[in-house]
Scaffold this motif. Structure first.
Motif, mmCIF file in Angstrom:
data_model
loop_
_atom_site.group_PDB
_atom_site.id
_atom_site.type_symbol
_atom_site.label_atom_id
_atom_site.label_comp_id
_atom_site.label_asym_id
_atom_site.label_seq_id
_atom_site.Cartn_x
_atom_site.Cartn_y
_atom_site.Cartn_z
ATOM 1 N N GLY A 150 0.608 -1.295 0.171
ATOM 2 C CA GLY A 150 -0.242 0.122 -0.129
ATOM 3 C C GLY A 150 1.292 1.605 -0.214
ATOM 4 N N ILE A 151 0.358 2.445 -0.900
ATOM 5 C CA ILE A 151 1.572 3.196 -0.847
ATOM 6 C C ILE A 151 0.327 4.255 -1.050
ATOM 7 C CG2 ILE A 151 2.958 4.570 -1.973
ATOM 8 C CD1 ILE A 151 3.227 2.072 -4.086
ATOM 9 N N ALA A 152 1.281 5.214 0.027
ATOM 10 C CA ALA A 152 0.636 6.642 0.370
ATOM 11 C C ALA A 152 1.906 8.190 0.231
ATOM 12 C CB ALA A 152 -0.706 7.160 1.406
ATOM 13 N N THR A 153 1.523 9.533 -0.459
ATOM 14 C CA THR A 153 2.135 10.306 -0.678
ATOM 15 C C THR A 153 2.269 11.702 -0.076
ATOM 16 O OG1 THR A 153 2.931 9.465 -2.704
ATOM 17 C CG2 THR A 153 3.626 11.174 -2.230
ATOM 18 N N PHE A 154 2.753 11.968 0.407
ATOM 19 C CA PHE A 154 2.604 13.616 1.294
ATOM 20 C C PHE A 154 3.105 14.160 0.334
ATOM 21 C CE2 PHE A 154 5.238 16.869 2.707
ATOM 22 C CZ PHE A 154 4.216 17.851 3.739
ATOM 23 N N PRO A 155 2.649 15.381 -0.575
ATOM 24 C CA PRO A 155 1.114 16.174 0.560
ATOM 25 C C PRO A 155 -0.096 15.398 -0.238
ATOM 26 C CG PRO A 155 2.624 17.891 -1.003
ATOM 27 C CD PRO A 155 2.726 16.288 -1.132
ATOM 28 N N GLU A 181 -2.146 10.907 9.392
ATOM 29 C CA GLU A 181 -2.851 10.650 7.670
ATOM 30 C C GLU A 181 -1.584 9.907 6.757
ATOM 31 O OE1 GLU A 181 -4.086 14.303 6.568
ATOM 32 O OE2 GLU A 181 -5.422 14.995 7.889
ATOM 33 N N LEU A 182 -0.398 10.394 7.294
ATOM 34 C CA LEU A 182 0.305 9.532 6.124
ATOM 35 C C LEU A 182 0.174 8.027 6.316
ATOM 36 C CD1 LEU A 182 2.181 9.802 3.731
ATOM 37 C CD2 LEU A 182 3.671 9.479 4.968
ATOM 38 N N LEU A 183 0.575 7.222 7.248
ATOM 39 C CA LEU A 183 0.495 6.278 7.754
ATOM 40 C C LEU A 183 -1.171 5.928 7.921
ATOM 41 C CD1 LEU A 183 2.992 5.729 11.104
ATOM 42 C CD2 LEU A 183 3.677 5.432 8.384
ATOM 43 N N ASN A 184 -1.673 5.704 8.212
ATOM 44 C CA ASN A 184 -3.289 5.840 8.295
ATOM 45 C C ASN A 184 -3.835 5.581 6.425
ATOM 46 O OD1 ASN A 184 -3.743 5.965 10.965
ATOM 47 N ND2 ASN A 184 -5.120 7.720 10.911
ATOM 48 N N GLN A 185 -3.647 6.262 6.013
ATOM 49 C CA GLN A 185 -3.609 6.412 4.283
ATOM 50 C C GLN A 185 -3.055 5.380 3.310
ATOM 51 O OE1 GLN A 185 -5.316 8.380 5.112
ATOM 52 N NE2 GLN A 185 -5.577 9.816 4.296
ATOM 53 N N CYS A 230 -0.597 -7.793 -4.512
ATOM 54 C CA CYS A 230 -0.276 -6.445 -5.390
ATOM 55 C C CYS A 230 -0.590 -5.764 -4.854
ATOM 56 C CB CYS A 230 -2.188 -6.360 -6.194
ATOM 57 S SG CYS A 230 -3.636 -6.451 -4.673
ATOM 58 N N VAL A 231 -0.455 -4.227 -5.759
ATOM 59 C CA VAL A 231 0.125 -3.192 -5.170
ATOM 60 C C VAL A 231 -1.020 -1.913 -5.789
ATOM 61 C CG1 VAL A 231 1.844 -0.969 -5.720
ATOM 62 C CG2 VAL A 231 2.479 -3.644 -5.892
ATOM 63 N N ARG A 232 -0.959 -1.799 -3.893
ATOM 64 C CA ARG A 232 -2.879 -0.298 -4.140
ATOM 65 C C ARG A 232 -2.083 1.154 -3.539
ATOM 66 N NH1 ARG A 232 -4.294 -3.789 -7.025
ATOM 67 N NH2 ARG A 232 -6.686 -4.611 -7.321
ATOM 68 N N LEU A 233 -2.716 1.865 -4.392
ATOM 69 C CA LEU A 233 -2.708 3.447 -3.917
ATOM 70 C C LEU A 233 -3.416 3.525 -2.907
ATOM 71 C CD1 LEU A 233 -1.622 5.585 -6.964
ATOM 72 C CD2 LEU A 233 -0.014 5.113 -5.565
ATOM 73 N N TRP A 234 -3.268 4.603 -2.021
ATOM 74 C CA TRP A 234 -4.309 5.602 -1.144
ATOM 75 C C TRP A 234 -5.393 5.438 -2.296
ATOM 76 C CZ3 TRP A 234 -6.179 10.579 -0.366
ATOM 77 C CH2 TRP A 234 -7.189 10.309 1.335
ATOM 78 N N PRO A 235 -6.298 4.449 -1.392
ATOM 79 C CA PRO A 235 -7.922 4.594 -1.891
ATOM 80 C C PRO A 235 -8.787 6.228 -2.225
ATOM 81 C CG PRO A 235 -8.122 2.973 -0.511
ATOM 82 C CD PRO A 235 -6.777 3.525 0.416
ATOM 83 N N GLY A 236 -8.501 7.157 -1.688
ATOM 84 C CA GLY A 236 -7.995 8.783 -2.226
ATOM 85 C C GLY A 236 -8.117 9.010 -2.972
ATOM 86 N N THR A 237 -6.794 7.947 -3.744
ATOM 87 C CA THR A 237 -6.104 8.877 -4.373
ATOM 88 C C THR A 237 -7.014 8.204 -6.024
ATOM 89 O OG1 THR A 237 -3.639 9.114 -4.199
ATOM 90 C CG2 THR A 237 -4.078 9.039 -6.165
ATOM 91 N N GLN A 238 -7.100 9.178 -7.699
ATOM 92 C CA GLN A 238 -7.730 8.969 -8.020
ATOM 93 C C GLN A 238 -7.611 7.881 -8.338
ATOM 94 O OE1 GLN A 238 -10.946 10.617 -8.820
ATOM 95 N NE2 GLN A 238 -11.203 11.430 -6.922
#
Length: 307
Positions: free
Chosen positions: A260-265, A273-277, A292-300
């Motif tokens: 799972g991947i999340a990005t600042f900002p 927030e970064l760790l939660n995402q 599999c690989v996924r971006l944070w679900p809030g990312t389009q």
């Protein structure tokens, strides 16, 4: 007594002193004029007029016998660093032999104490480094600990904000680890974690922070990397793990990972927030069946990689 045992260097500004001492001591003594202390060799240093400020430093280099005018100066000279003191009235062969012997013994004792102190300090330093490493390094994988991540993440986010760069959290979970632990034992599960930490660690850049985040989770902080590059690298890690056969002992094992991947900002404005995402992105990868690989679900935009 041999000639070597009766050789002594004299440090003085009194040019007549050596001739005077030669007359007093006799031909069996070899008196050598010196301007500075030579390592390990006994020295008679003329302190009748003044005590040099660097006497203690000179005494570290060699045995020093201070020559004083009378006994009133003995205590001061010893406190200043000389190993032994002799007065002009006592400048006889037997007295000087005794003073040299005493000075050599005291100097050797000091040398041993310095060596022991240096060794003790080195041991303390090594122990301090080991304790520090135990606090910031996971003993199983050698990766940074979650504690170190927590201490570092805020600083990295401040730097990313200041320098206007992206900082991504990549959370990796071993899909089948609970099954491996249940079927083969935790020791084998630990071997799998070690193997994957080494496998992925070989592909981590010097500026990345790689840590063990949980029992079966690894986390990377990646500064200055675009989403496209992160997705590409994450897919490389996923594929290399899936294709690798792990051979702990006589067994052949294959496991997969979810990422799972999340990005600042873009996805978060602070550490929580970064760790939660990143966790939410990992849950999405798990919900998709793992491997599999996924971006944070809030990312389009979602990654096409993986199952």
């Amino acid at each position: 007594m041999t000639t070597a045992e009766t050789t002594i260097s004299i440090i003085t500004t009194d040019h007549d002193l050596i001739d005077h001492l030669q007359t007093l001591l006799g031909a069996e003594w070899q008196l050598v004029s010196a301007t500075e202390v030579h390592l390990s060799h006994p020295h008679l240093i003329d302190l009748r007029v003044a005590i040099p400020a660097n006497l203690a430093a000179q005494a570290e280099q060699a045995p020093l016998i201070g020559l004083v005018a009378d006994i009133a100066a003995i205590g001061e000279v010893l406190r200043a660093g000389a190993h032994e003191v002799i007065t002009m009235a006592d400048l006889q062969p037997i007295c000087l032999h005794r003073a040299i012997s005493t000075a050599q013994i005291r100097w050797q004792i000091e040398q041993m104490r310095r060596q022991q102190l240096a060794e003790a300090r080195a041991q303390v330093q090594a122990l301090t480094v080991r304790l520090q490493n135990e606090q910031i390094r996971d003993p199983l994988t050698g990766l940074y600990t979650r504690r170190y991540l927590n201490e570092t993440l805020e600083r990295e986010l401040r730097r990313a904000d200041r320098e206007q760069i992206v900082l991504s959290a990549v959370l990796i979970d071993i899909d089948q680890l609970e099954h491996v632990n249940w079927q083969f034992g935790r020791a084998l599960g630990d071997a799998v974690i070690q193997h994957l930490a080494t496998l992925i660690g070989r592909q981590v850049r010097g500026g990345d922070l790689f840590c063990r985040y949980g029992s079966d989770e690894l986390l990377l902080l990646l500064p200055r990397v675009s989403r496209e590059t992160i997705l590409h690298r994450a897919e490389q890690w996923r594929a290399s793990v899936a294709e690798t056969i792990i051979r702990p002992g006589t067994l052949d094992l294959q496991v997969t990972i979810s990422i799972g991947i999340a990005t600042f900002p873009h996805d978060a404005r602070n550490a929580v927030e970064l760790l939660n995402q990143a966790h939410e992105a990992l849950y999405a990868a798990k919900a998709a069946g793992g491997n599999c690989v996924r971006l944070w679900p809030g990312t389009q935009k979602q990654t096409p990689f993986g199952v």
